[in-house]
Design a protein around this motif. Structure first.
Motif, PDB file in Angstrom:
ATOM      1  N   TRP A 386       0.813  -1.217   0.000  1.00  0.00           N
ATOM      2  CA  TRP A 386       0.000   0.000   0.000  1.00  0.00           C
ATOM      3  C   TRP A 386       0.846   1.266   0.000  1.00  0.00           C
ATOM      4  CZ3 TRP A 386      -4.525   0.051  -1.829  1.00  0.00           C
ATOM      5  CH2 TRP A 386      -5.367  -1.049  -1.698  1.00  0.00           C
ATOM      6  N   ILE A 387       2.035   1.201   0.576  1.00  0.00           N
ATOM      7  CA  ILE A 387       2.953   2.339   0.455  1.00  0.00           C
ATOM      8  C   ILE A 387       3.311   2.548  -1.016  1.00  0.00           C
ATOM      9  CG2 ILE A 387       5.267   3.185   0.980  1.00  0.00           C
ATOM     10  CD1 ILE A 387       5.073   1.824   3.674  1.00  0.00           C
ATOM     11  N   GLY A 388       3.577   1.434  -1.722  1.00  0.00           N
ATOM     12  CA  GLY A 388       3.882   1.538  -3.149  1.00  0.00           C
ATOM     13  C   GLY A 388       2.736   2.135  -3.951  1.00  0.00           C
ATOM     14  N   VAL A 389       1.521   1.796  -3.582  1.00  0.00           N
ATOM     15  CA  VAL A 389       0.348   2.368  -4.259  1.00  0.00           C
ATOM     16  C   VAL A 389       0.301   3.878  -4.052  1.00  0.00           C
ATOM     17  CG1 VAL A 389      -2.172   2.459  -4.223  1.00  0.00           C
ATOM     18  CG2 VAL A 389      -1.003   0.239  -4.177  1.00  0.00           C
ATOM     19  N   ALA A 390       0.545   4.319  -2.826  1.00  0.00           N
ATOM     20  CA  ALA A 390       0.457   5.748  -2.510  1.00  0.00           C
ATOM     21  C   ALA A 390       1.523   6.562  -3.245  1.00  0.00           C
ATOM     22  CB  ALA A 390       0.585   5.949  -0.998  1.00  0.00           C
ATOM     23  N   ILE A 391       2.764   6.100  -3.211  1.00  0.00           N
ATOM     24  CA  ILE A 391       3.826   6.885  -3.858  1.00  0.00           C
ATOM     25  C   ILE A 391       3.744   6.784  -5.380  1.00  0.00           C
ATOM     26  CG2 ILE A 391       5.369   6.740  -1.876  1.00  0.00           C
ATOM     27  CD1 ILE A 391       6.944   4.608  -3.314  1.00  0.00           C
ATOM     28  N   GLY A 392       3.115   5.708  -5.902  1.00  0.00           N
ATOM     29  CA  GLY A 392       2.880   5.637  -7.342  1.00  0.00           C
ATOM     30  C   GLY A 392       1.924   6.732  -7.784  1.00  0.00           C
ATOM     31  N   ALA A 393       0.879   6.964  -6.988  1.00  0.00           N
ATOM     32  CA  ALA A 393      -0.060   8.045  -7.291  1.00  0.00           C
ATOM     33  C   ALA A 393       0.632   9.399  -7.210  1.00  0.00           C
ATOM     34  CB  ALA A 393      -1.233   7.985  -6.319  1.00  0.00           C
ATOM     35  N   PHE A 394       1.519   9.557  -6.228  1.00  0.00           N
ATOM     36  CA  PHE A 394       2.286  10.807  -6.096  1.00  0.00           C
ATOM     37  C   PHE A 394       3.110  11.061  -7.356  1.00  0.00           C
ATOM     38  CE2 PHE A 394       6.504  12.547  -5.039  1.00  0.00           C
ATOM     39  CZ  PHE A 394       6.149  13.815  -4.586  1.00  0.00           C
ATOM     40  N   SER A 395       3.796  10.029  -7.869  1.00  0.00           N
ATOM     41  CA  SER A 395       4.626  10.205  -9.056  1.00  0.00           C
ATOM     42  C   SER A 395       3.796  10.571 -10.279  1.00  0.00           C
ATOM     43  CB  SER A 395       5.421   8.923  -9.336  1.00  0.00           C
ATOM     44  OG  SER A 395       6.454   8.761  -8.402  1.00  0.00           O
ATOM     45  N   ALA A 396       2.606   9.992 -10.388  1.00  0.00           N
ATOM     46  CA  ALA A 396       1.736  10.333 -11.512  1.00  0.00           C
ATOM     47  C   ALA A 396       1.402  11.822 -11.503  1.00  0.00           C
ATOM     48  CB  ALA A 396       0.463   9.493 -11.454  1.00  0.00           C
ATOM     49  N   ILE A 397       1.224  12.373 -10.309  1.00  0.00           N
ATOM     50  CA  ILE A 397       0.831  13.786 -10.189  1.00  0.00           C
ATOM     51  C   ILE A 397       2.006  14.724 -10.454  1.00  0.00           C
ATOM     52  CG2 ILE A 397       0.021  15.536  -8.557  1.00  0.00           C
ATOM     53  CD1 ILE A 397      -1.636  13.276  -7.229  1.00  0.00           C
ATOM     54  N   VAL A 398       3.204  14.408  -9.914  1.00  0.00           N
ATOM     55  CA  VAL A 398       4.307  15.368  -9.990  1.00  0.00           C
ATOM     56  C   VAL A 398       4.866  15.515 -11.403  1.00  0.00           C
ATOM     57  CG1 VAL A 398       4.982  14.993  -7.586  1.00  0.00           C
ATOM     58  CG2 VAL A 398       6.108  13.686  -9.402  1.00  0.00           C
ATOM     59  N   HIS A 399       4.575  14.574 -12.299  1.00  0.00           N
ATOM     60  CA  HIS A 399       5.075  14.721 -13.668  1.00  0.00           C
ATOM     61  C   HIS A 399       4.265  15.719 -14.495  1.00  0.00           C
ATOM     62  CE1 HIS A 399       7.535  11.120 -12.913  1.00  0.00           C
ATOM     63  NE2 HIS A 399       8.235  11.503 -13.945  1.00  0.00           N
ATOM     64  N   LEU A 400       3.060  16.002 -14.064  1.00  0.00           N
ATOM     65  CA  LEU A 400       2.200  16.862 -14.874  1.00  0.00           C
ATOM     66  C   LEU A 400       2.707  18.298 -15.012  1.00  0.00           C
ATOM     67  CD1 LEU A 400      -1.286  15.586 -13.632  1.00  0.00           C
ATOM     68  CD2 LEU A 400      -0.089  15.001 -15.751  1.00  0.00           C
ATOM     69  N   PRO A 401       3.304  18.939 -13.969  1.00  0.00           N
ATOM     70  CA  PRO A 401       3.747  20.338 -14.138  1.00  0.00           C
ATOM     71  C   PRO A 401       5.081  20.504 -14.874  1.00  0.00           C
ATOM     72  CG  PRO A 401       3.287  19.790 -11.819  1.00  0.00           C
ATOM     73  CD  PRO A 401       3.402  18.515 -12.563  1.00  0.00           C
ATOM     74  N   ILE A 402       5.755  19.413 -15.265  1.00  0.00           N
ATOM     75  CA  ILE A 402       7.054  19.522 -15.929  1.00  0.00           C
ATOM     76  C   ILE A 402       6.924  20.337 -17.212  1.00  0.00           C
ATOM     77  CG2 ILE A 402       8.844  18.210 -17.162  1.00  0.00           C
ATOM     78  CD1 ILE A 402       8.404  15.967 -15.130  1.00  0.00           C
ATOM     79  N   ARG A 403       7.872  21.252 -17.418  1.00  0.00           N
ATOM     80  CA  ARG A 403       7.905  22.053 -18.639  1.00  0.00           C
ATOM     81  C   ARG A 403       8.816  21.363 -19.638  1.00  0.00           C
ATOM     82  NH1 ARG A 403       9.010  28.268 -17.490  1.00  0.00           N
ATOM     83  NH2 ARG A 403       8.510  28.258 -19.695  1.00  0.00           N
ATOM     84  N   GLU A 404       8.225  20.814 -20.689  1.00  0.00           N
ATOM     85  CA  GLU A 404       8.982  20.006 -21.640  1.00  0.00           C
ATOM     86  C   GLU A 404       9.542  20.858 -22.774  1.00  0.00           C
ATOM     87  OE1 GLU A 404       8.270  15.709 -23.857  1.00  0.00           O
ATOM     88  OE2 GLU A 404       7.061  16.269 -22.143  1.00  0.00           O
ATOM     89  N   ASN A 405      10.240  21.929 -22.401  1.00  0.00           N
ATOM     90  CA  ASN A 405      10.907  22.803 -23.361  1.00  0.00           C
ATOM     91  C   ASN A 405      12.399  22.760 -23.099  1.00  0.00           C
ATOM     92  OD1 ASN A 405       8.417  23.754 -24.478  1.00  0.00           O
ATOM     93  ND2 ASN A 405       8.207  25.094 -22.685  1.00  0.00           N
ATOM     94  N   ARG A 406      13.199  22.585 -24.147  1.00  0.00           N
ATOM     95  CA  ARG A 406      14.634  22.451 -23.978  1.00  0.00           C
ATOM     96  C   ARG A 406      15.223  23.774 -23.506  1.00  0.00           C
ATOM     97  NH1 ARG A 406      18.887  19.415 -27.951  1.00  0.00           N
ATOM     98  NH2 ARG A 406      20.732  19.748 -26.681  1.00  0.00           N
ATOM     99  N   THR A 407      16.112  23.675 -22.485  1.00  0.00           N
ATOM    100  CA  THR A 407      16.762  24.881 -21.959  1.00  0.00           C
ATOM    101  C   THR A 407      17.881  25.298 -22.901  1.00  0.00           C
ATOM    102  OG1 THR A 407      18.312  23.570 -20.666  1.00  0.00           O
ATOM    103  CG2 THR A 407      16.255  24.192 -19.594  1.00  0.00           C
ATOM    104  N   GLN A 408      18.223  26.577 -22.859  1.00  0.00           N
ATOM    105  CA  GLN A 408      19.305  27.082 -23.682  1.00  0.00           C
ATOM    106  C   GLN A 408      20.657  26.826 -23.026  1.00  0.00           C
ATOM    107  OE1 GLN A 408      18.903  28.363 -26.789  1.00  0.00           O
ATOM    108  NE2 GLN A 408      16.783  27.724 -26.482  1.00  0.00           N
ATOM    109  N   PRO A 409      21.703  26.515 -23.817  1.00  0.00           N
ATOM    110  CA  PRO A 409      23.024  26.290 -23.222  1.00  0.00           C
ATOM    111  C   PRO A 409      23.530  27.522 -22.490  1.00  0.00           C
ATOM    112  CG  PRO A 409      22.951  25.519 -25.502  1.00  0.00           C
ATOM    113  CD  PRO A 409      21.692  26.293 -25.272  1.00  0.00           C
TER     114      PRO A 409
END
Length: 412
Positions: A386-409
């Motif tokens: 059940w701990i694995g279930v809870a942190i799996g849900a957490f990981s699903a949520i935290v990926h949503l705000p990622i900005r998938e734009n390449r940074t400049q060097p």
């Protein structure tokens, strides 16, 4: 057409061989859980701690070996990793106390790091075109699953006619044989001029200041927790908790007559299903935003694990769970590593991915150790699931705000 523009090339083939052998050995350790604990009269926690340390050492060693590869060469880093891996296996074969196994697990873990994803994916990534990179990383990751298909049953088969100590020696020889493939691994330095001018401190500073990098780091934790726990404890879990295999059934008719055999085969089924799942993830990563794909994978894992622990544990549910979870197993790796390469370039991809992989292995350490600890205390693994279930849900949520734009060097 230049070599790096083709999907299939010698570097990809050698990378697949190295990952397959390294992961075949790594995936087999859960099979040794009961034989070793029984021979020495250890608690489940004792051997679990050795596997947990192994996973933690793998996480610590991943960015170290990636940095070594970027400084002195990929092949030298892999040779060092193979020697360390084999030494850890040989020394573990002669160990008779939990402390000895736990100490030599550090060598095994560092060896896995030197022959694992952090080094090999970086080489393959540089040898791939921008268009093929996601698929190339998926092919190498799928090779790890192929190794997993072979690893646990091979260990189970060898244990049927030789002691576990000799099996460890056989695996050490197989790891050393990887060195023979390295003359064919020579990757081009596929980086832009701006990326080459950046030093490691600049690119690390840029990544550490980027909230997206932090979110990827946090999200990969649950992947390690779930994979570490299942790899180390699922064979024993199935052996002890699964309902009996009925004579006359499909499993019984193909030679799987005990829950112990089903436990070993379940790891192979996970690896087999993951070959297709990882290749599909690599293809999807070429066409869809990687952050949404990652969030979907973690959400699907969460639902699968919750359903499995709620339902009665029977041979059928074990097989179904293994196939479904297997299709999601390492599908996160080509997407996560590909996302790192996309955001921060190829020059220090190995080191940047290695740091994120450390989060994965901290999760793996906790999953393996906590599994053994909770089993010794409560006699089952329910709380750990059940701990694995809870942190799996957490990981699903935290990926949503990622900005998938390449940074400049960063300017040199």
């Amino acid at each position: 057409m230049p070599q790096h523009a083709r999907l299939l090339n010698p570097i990809l083939i050698v990378g697949c061989i190295i990952i397959a052998v390294s992961f075949a050995v790594r995936a087999s350790f859960g099979v040794f859980q009961i034989p070793i604990a029984t021979e020495f009269g250890w608690l489940r926690t004792d051997f679990s701690m050795a596997i947990a340390i192994q996973n933690l050492a793998w996480g610590i060693g991943q960015p170290i070996f990636a940095a070594i590869a970027e400084k002195v060469g990929d092949r030298r880093a892999i040779v060092l990793g193979a020697l360390t891996y084999a030494a850890g296996m040989v020394l573990s074969a002669w160990s008779v106390t939990p402390f000895e196994h736990q100490m030599y697990a550090w060598l095994v873990g560092f060896g896995i790091a030197g022959t694992g994803f952090g080094v090999v994916l970086a080489v393959v990534g540089r040898a791939s075109s921008d268009h093929n990179r996601s698929m190339s990383l998926a092919v190498v990751t799928a090779a790890g699953s192929f190794g997993q298909v072979l690893g646990a049953p091979t260990a189970e088969w060898l244990l049927s006619f030789m002691p576990w100590q000799q099996v460890f020696i056989v695996f050490a020889v197989a790891i050393l044989a990887l060195v023979l493939t390295l003359p064919f691994m020579r990757a081009p330095q596929a980086a832009t001029k701006a990326e080459i001018e950046e030093n490691m401190g600049q690119i690390l500073g840029k990544a550490f200041r980027d909230p997206s990098y932090t979110l990827i780091f946090l999200g990969f934790f649950s992947c390690g927790y779930q994979l570490g726990f299942i790899t180390a404890h699922f064979p024993a879990f199935v052996t002890e908790m699964c309902g009996p295999i009925q004579p006359g059934g499909i499993l019984h008719s193909i030679g799987i007559t005990t829950t112990s055999a089903l436990g070993a085969v379940s790891i192979s089924l996970i690896g087999l299903a993951n070959i297709g799942g990882t290749l599909l993830a690599g293809w999807a990563g070429m066409h869809f935003p990687k952050k949404y794909l990652l969030a979907s994978i973690y959400a699907a894992r969460t639902l699968t694990a919750a359903a499995f622990i709620i339902l009665p544990i029977t041979p059928i549910t074990v097989v179904v769970f293994s196939l479904v979870m297997g299709s999601l197993w390492l599908a996160t790796v080509p997407l996560t590593s590909g996302l790192v390469a996309h955001l921060y370039g190829l020059r220090y991809m190995g080191t940047l991915y290695g740091i994120i992989f450390f989060s994965h292995q901290v999760g793996s350490f906790l999953g393996v150790w906590l599994g053994g600890r909770m089993y010794d205390q409560y006699g089952d693994y329910t709380f750990v699931w059940w701990i694995g279930v809870a942190i799996g849900a957490f990981s699903a949520i935290v990926h949503l705000p990622i900005r998938e734009n390449r940074t400049q060097p960063v300017a040199a």
